[in-house]
Structures are given as C-alpha cells and as structure tokens.
Design an enzyme around this catalytic site. Structure first.
Site, mmCIF file in Angstrom:
data_model
loop_
_atom_site.group_PDB
_atom_site.id
_atom_site.type_symbol
_atom_site.label_atom_id
_atom_site.label_comp_id
_atom_site.label_asym_id
_atom_site.label_seq_id
_atom_site.Cartn_x
_atom_site.Cartn_y
_atom_site.Cartn_z
ATOM 1 N N TYR A 172 0.822 -1.200 0.000
ATOM 2 C CA TYR A 172 0.000 0.000 0.000
ATOM 3 C C TYR A 172 0.866 1.264 0.000
ATOM 4 O O TYR A 172 1.761 1.437 0.831
ATOM 5 C CB TYR A 172 -0.936 0.044 1.215
ATOM 6 C CG TYR A 172 -1.650 1.376 1.315
ATOM 7 C CD1 TYR A 172 -2.700 1.671 0.459
ATOM 8 C CD2 TYR A 172 -1.221 2.352 2.200
ATOM 9 C CE1 TYR A 172 -3.333 2.909 0.505
ATOM 10 C CE2 TYR A 172 -1.843 3.595 2.255
ATOM 11 C CZ TYR A 172 -2.899 3.862 1.397
ATOM 12 O OH TYR A 172 -3.503 5.091 1.428
ATOM 13 N N GLY A 210 -5.320 5.642 -0.656
ATOM 14 C CA GLY A 210 -6.715 5.728 -0.281
ATOM 15 C C GLY A 210 -7.556 4.713 -1.024
ATOM 16 O O GLY A 210 -7.250 3.517 -1.053
#
Length: 540
Positions: free
Chosen positions: A54, A61
């Site tokens: 991530y 997001g």
C-alpha cells in the site's frame, strides 16, 4: 546529544527544544541506525518481489488496488507530496514547525517506516540550520495523519516550495543550498512516511500543554494577589479543607496559594477577622466590615485550577506516547520480515486530550476574569476605588475624568468569552473524506490548534488581571504584600508602571503577556526579578 528513536523523548522536552533553534543536539545511536537500515532493506526486498504494498507500489486511499510498476514507485512519492499542497490559513509559528519536524524525525527513527537514514538526517540538518518550511495551519482532519501540513515539510526536503531561513522567506532549494544541503530524491514509501502521521497535531499539542502548565501557576499567583488586594480570607486554602476532597491538583493548587500568602499583611483568616471585628456571635456577623467567606472565584480557585493540573497530569503521558510512536502506514517489521497495514496515523488520543485541556484552560480564564471584576468594581472590592483610580482627596486625578482599569476589564471579558466559545470538542465533528476511505477522522489537529489559541487568549487575560492587581496593591500598600506575591509585583512593575492617569496599556500588556507565556512568572521563578518601574512611560 539527544538520541532519537529510543522512546525516551518527552513532550515537555519537545516543547523546550522547539522554543528556539535546535542546533546540533539531535542524533541517532548505532542500534537505532541499524534498525532503520533493516526496515529499508525489508522494504526493498518486498518491492523487488512484486508484492502489492500500500502506498509503495499501489495508489493511495480508495485507489489502493491498482499496482504501480516498481520503476514508477519513486515518482508516485513525489506526486503524493504535490497533490496535497492545498493548505490555507495563517502560517504555523516557528516553534510549531520545529516541534513538528522533531516529532516526525523521532517517529521515523524508530525503524519501522522503511525510510532511509538520509531522510531523517536531512530533517535534522534543517533543524540544526533552522531551515523551516512555510506550513499553512489549515487542511488536516487528523486521521490519515496530518497529510496536508506535513506535505509542506516533505516539499522542503525535495527542494520545492518555500522556507524560512535566518529570518527571511526564500525558495526551499535556495535555503538548502545556503546551508550546503542537497534536496532528496524520495524512494518508495518515503513521502508517505513523512506525511502519514500525527506530528503536526503533536507539535501544537506539546506546546499548548507546556503553556497550560505555566498558565496554571500564573493563575495561582493571580489568586494569591487577589486575596491580598481584596483583604480576603487565606483560610480558604487550609490543607484540612482540601484533604477532605483529595483531588491531587486541587491539593497542590491550594498549597501553592497558601504558600504564596505566607507573610502577607493584607490577607487574613477567619479567626483574625473575628478578632479584628468583634465577637463571634452569629448575630453580629452581619455587622462585620469583612466577610467571613470570599466569593467563589476566590474561595474555589484551587478547585478550578486543580482541574487544569489534573487534566495535564493525564494529558502529558498521552503526549509522551504519541511523540514516541511509529504513526505511519504501512509498517515494516524487520524481525519477522512482514509488512503490516494499520491505522496508527489516527489522532484520537491527541484530539480528546486537547479538547479536554482546552475546556480546562478556558475555565481558568473565566476564573481570572471574575476575580478581576471584583477587584475593579467598588461595590465588591472591600474599599478599593472604582476602576482602581486613586481618589482626588488622596492625590489622584480630578473625579470623573479618569476611569483606570474599566476598559481593561472589558477587554479581559472579551478575551475570555472568545476562549470559552472555543470549548466545543473538535473530535465531535468527524467527516467522511477521500471517497469514504477516511470515513472516521479525529479532527485532532483542529482541536490542538484551538487549544493553543485558547492558552494564548487566557495569557492575555492574565496579563490584564495582573496589571490591575498590582495597581490595587499600590493602593493598598504594596509593602504589605507577602514575599511571594511581592516578587510577582516586581516582575509586573518592571514592564508596566502604576497608572496615575488614563493612558494606553496595550504595548505594556503585550510585553507582560510575552513574559508570562515564556515562563517568567511561576512560584519557582519569581526571585531576582528586575526592580519596578516608577516613572510614567511616554506614549505617542
């Protein structure tokens, strides 16, 4: 040398360091450096495997699904900084920015963020050279970290945006070059690690808490002086009373006020009131010139100030934990070789701490304003003249022509009303943002900013109160003050002379406020202050 990443940095230490240029007092030890290097090695190893990470090899997001090619991971970091440069409002003060940079460096130095030593090193170099990014205060919801304000810090490190250096606002690249520093080319995860955390809110919070601690002590000095100029009852602070309601802050505050009143020839106690005024027959109480009990703003001062002491006693450990936390995402654990996705960037503890502290500070401001109202109003001041203007028959100005501290009391009430109006908890206003990825946010940065604003307002009110108290002390006979309050009187008089006739007070009050915020007036630091001013100041 203060070693970062060891878990031993206190919130109070951050506040003290941030007050002025830090210099070369910060560094990393060998164990910390090794842990940082190990987390970077794990980051690089995982990137090389093609595993989705991530914010490293994915978007941010709600766009965390699509995989970014490894060769584009660095460009992703620079774009992350640029698209968050949307801050607004006033520029954060230098001490806030220094505190933010210090707390961020300490977070990254813990060695779970996958950030090179060079990134931390440039942060520390900028602190040492006092190269500070220009950071707008507004724009953070305090949940995915302080994304917007911290991007201005990250922008400085890549040589973009503007900085303050040696008192001048200059391009960031120019400021770095002047100090012999070079901007970074960020590697995977490094921009996210710089901005995805709680350091901006923590910067405001540690400074607000440090000032609130000083404010509590100033309020105790104000209370002791109020007792004296109103010829009040020192028995209200007797330890027997406060041991029966043993909140630690209340006991501490009462003991401080009582100690400050030792040796006073103005304050009295219950037995002395009866000796001075007649028999102890209850039917005779109504004839006494002196009340047995003072008003709540005097009698209950330890209960109000004690709440602030006790609030700080639980706020400070929370802030200590926050400034020593790893609060970005994801985290790389070199001991297990795993990456962990979580939410340590959430500012809930800071937010609730600041909301509570702000209410306690504003309550103390209200206390001081009510004390002041009693001092300047002849109906409640036990014989002091209206507005604290010396009467004409005692050598004062023409009756009715001068009004003394009436205007100052109005200003004090305005300051306190503004402080009280900011008591609504910021944490109650969570908003769902960023395509409902950030669907529960802390609003801690707004709360921390508001709390420091409130401490500033109440310091301004305290300065007005102290000025009026010293005027009243002169009218009573300042030579009759206790040694502790006499020291406070001398400090005030070194900045603000007796008001024989109406004059402007704003510049003198500003000087006194600045001294109070800096810690010039506490029970432990009132000795050895300059001699009082006796001359009338000249005003334009």
């Amino acid at each position: 040398m203060i070693l970062l990443g060891t878990g031993e940095l206190s919130a109070g230490q951050v506040a003290r360091l941030a007050a002025r240029p830090v210099g070369r007092r910060l560094g990393l030890d060998r164990a910390t450096a090794g842990r940082i290097d190990a987390s970077v090695a794990l980051r690089d190893e995982l990137v090389a495997t093609g595993e989705p990470l991530y914010g490293v090899t994915t978007g941010f997001g709600d766009r965390n699904i699509g995989q970014i090619p490894a060769e584009r991971a660095a460009a992703l970091q620079h774009n992350l900084v640029r698209y968050h440069l949307v801050g607004s409002g006033p520029q954060a003060a230098d001490d806030v920015v220094r505190a933010t940079m210090l707390v961020r460096a300490n977070c990254l130095a813990r060695g779970y963020s996958g950030v090179r030593r060079e990134v931390i090193g440039l942060l520390l170099d900028c602190l040492a050279e006092d190269i500070l990014p220009i950071v707008p205060e507004r724009g953070s919801v305090g949940a995915s970290g302080d994304l917007v304000p911290l991007c201005y810090l990250a922008s400085l490190l890549i040589g973009e945006g503007e900085a303050r250096h040696r008192g001048e606002r200059v391009p960031a690249r120019q400021a770095l070059a002047a100090a012999g520093l070079r901007p970074l080319v960020l590697q995977p995860k490094e921009a996210l690690a710089l901005i995805n955390g709680t350091s901006f809110m923590a910067g405001f919070a540690v400074l607000a808490a440090a000032e609130a601690r000083r404010l509590a002590e100033v309020a105790e000095v104000c209370t002791a002086l109020t007792v004296e100029v109103l010829l009040g009852n020192r028995d209200h602070y007797h330890p027997v009373i406060h041991r029966q309601k043993p909140h630690p802050g209340q006991i501490r505050s009462a003991a401080t006020v009582r100690r400050l009143l030792q040796g006073s020839r103005l304050a009295r106690d219950h037995a002395q009131v009866l000796r001075d005024n007649g028999p102890a027959d209850p039917e005779e109480y109504r004839r006494l010139d002196h009340p047995i009990q003072d008003r709540y703003s005097v009698r209950c001062a330890p209960h109000v100030i004690g709440v602030l002491h006790d609030t700080l006693d639980w706020v400070d450990p929370w802030l200590d934990t926050e400034v020593n936390s790893t609060n970005d995402n994801p985290l790389f654990d070199p001991d297990t070789g795993r990456v962990h996705n979580g939410g340590n960037f959430y500012g809930g503890h800071v937010g609730l701490a600041m909301d509570s502290l702000r209410v306690a500070v504003a309550s103390v401001g209200d206390l001081l304003d009510r004390q002041l109202a009693c001092v300047v109003d002849e109906k409640f001041s036990n014989g002091l003249p209206a507005g604290l203007v010396r009467p004409a028959h005692q050598g004062g100005p023409e009756a009715g022509l001068h009004h003394g501290f009436k205007g100052a009391q109005i200003a004090c009430s305005a300051l306190v009303a503004e402080a009280l109006s900011m008591g609504m908890p910021a944490t109650a206003f969570s908003r769902s943002t960023e395509a409902h990825n950030q669907d529960k946010v802390s609003m801690a940065t707004i709360g921390a900013r508001a709390t420091r604003t409130v401490t500033g307002l109440v310091f301004e009110a305290a300065a007005i109160h102290l000025a009026a108290l010293c005027q009243a002390a002169d009218l009573r006979g300042a030579e009759r003050l206790a040694p502790g309050t006499a020291a406070a009187y001398k400090l005030v008089r070194s900045r603000l002379a007796f008001m024989a006739e109406d004059r402007r007070l704003d510049t003198e009050l500003a000087s006194l406020t600045e001294a109070l915020r800096a810690g010039a007036l506490t029970p432990s630091t009132t000795a050895g202050v300059p001699a009082p001013r006796t001359e009338e100041p000249t005003h334009a």
